[in-house]
Design a protein around this motif. Structure first.
Motif, mmCIF file in Angstrom:
data_model
loop_
_atom_site.group_PDB
_atom_site.id
_atom_site.type_symbol
_atom_site.label_atom_id
_atom_site.label_comp_id
_atom_site.label_asym_id
_atom_site.label_seq_id
_atom_site.Cartn_x
_atom_site.Cartn_y
_atom_site.Cartn_z
ATOM 1 N N ARG A 23 1.078 -1.373 0.108
ATOM 2 C CA ARG A 23 0.198 -0.494 0.154
ATOM 3 C C ARG A 23 0.705 0.929 -0.102
ATOM 4 O O ARG A 23 1.856 0.904 0.181
ATOM 5 C CB ARG A 23 -0.936 -0.128 1.472
ATOM 6 N N ALA A 25 2.732 4.454 1.260
ATOM 7 C CA ALA A 25 3.343 4.911 2.140
ATOM 8 C C ALA A 25 2.843 6.472 3.559
ATOM 9 O O ALA A 25 1.925 5.747 4.579
ATOM 10 C CB ALA A 25 4.029 4.886 2.454
ATOM 11 N N PRO A 27 -0.354 8.152 4.368
ATOM 12 C CA PRO A 27 -2.083 8.048 4.683
ATOM 13 C C PRO A 27 -3.258 8.545 3.630
ATOM 14 O O PRO A 27 -2.876 9.674 3.457
ATOM 15 C CB PRO A 27 -2.398 8.266 5.582
ATOM 16 N N ALA A 32 -5.560 5.580 8.641
ATOM 17 C CA ALA A 32 -4.095 5.204 7.952
ATOM 18 C C ALA A 32 -3.245 6.599 8.449
ATOM 19 O O ALA A 32 -2.264 5.671 8.746
ATOM 20 C CB ALA A 32 -4.199 5.071 6.151
ATOM 21 N N LYS A 75 0.669 -2.309 8.863
ATOM 22 C CA LYS A 75 -0.116 -0.853 8.624
ATOM 23 C C LYS A 75 0.190 -0.118 7.186
ATOM 24 O O LYS A 75 -0.797 0.130 6.281
ATOM 25 C CB LYS A 75 -0.310 -0.398 9.524
ATOM 26 N N TYR A 76 1.257 -0.176 6.926
ATOM 27 C CA TYR A 76 1.807 0.651 5.491
ATOM 28 C C TYR A 76 2.394 -0.312 4.682
ATOM 29 O O TYR A 76 3.230 -0.060 3.544
ATOM 30 C CB TYR A 76 2.469 1.663 6.208
ATOM 31 N N LEU A 88 8.765 6.792 6.402
ATOM 32 C CA LEU A 88 7.142 7.244 7.634
ATOM 33 C C LEU A 88 7.511 8.788 8.312
ATOM 34 O O LEU A 88 7.247 9.392 8.996
ATOM 35 C CB LEU A 88 6.230 6.485 8.580
#
Length: 103
Positions: A23, A25, A27, A32, A75-76, A88
């Motif tokens: 996905r 990075a 959000p 997200a 999550k990422y 991030l």
């Protein structure tokens, strides 16, 4: 000597390793976006601290730090701490980064 297939990770014919996140990075929505605790962890990971020192800084156990890092990676769609730090850190609010640098 064992002959390895070209597709084997240890074969001599290596193609360039490319990062392909599952996905983005960045959000796309608020769900997200990194939480406050994730922001603190990301900043400490970017400083290069090991789990034990991160745990000491945040007043939590090293196992909790490990769980948070696993959640961030999932999550990422990341696979290691370096990717967390590089991809991030730009998403962090400026206040979090400055506060953690002073400690």
């Amino acid at each position: 000597m064992v002959a390895l297939k070209r597709s084997h990770p240890l074969s001599r014919n290596r193609s360039a390793i490319r990062f392909r996140p599952t996905r983005s990075a960045a959000p796309e929505d608020e769900a997200a976006a990194p939480t406050a605790r994730e922001c603190e962890l990301i900043a400490l990971i970017a400083r290069g601290l090991p789990n034990k020192l991160i745990a000491h800084e945040l007043g939590i156990s090293p196992n909790t730090v490990r769980a948070h890092i696993g959640n961030i990676m999932r999550k990422y769609g990341l696979s290691n701490r370096t990717q967390i730090a590089m991809l991030l850190t730009p998403l962090l609010p400026a206040a979090v980064g400055q506060a953690l640098r002073r400690r």
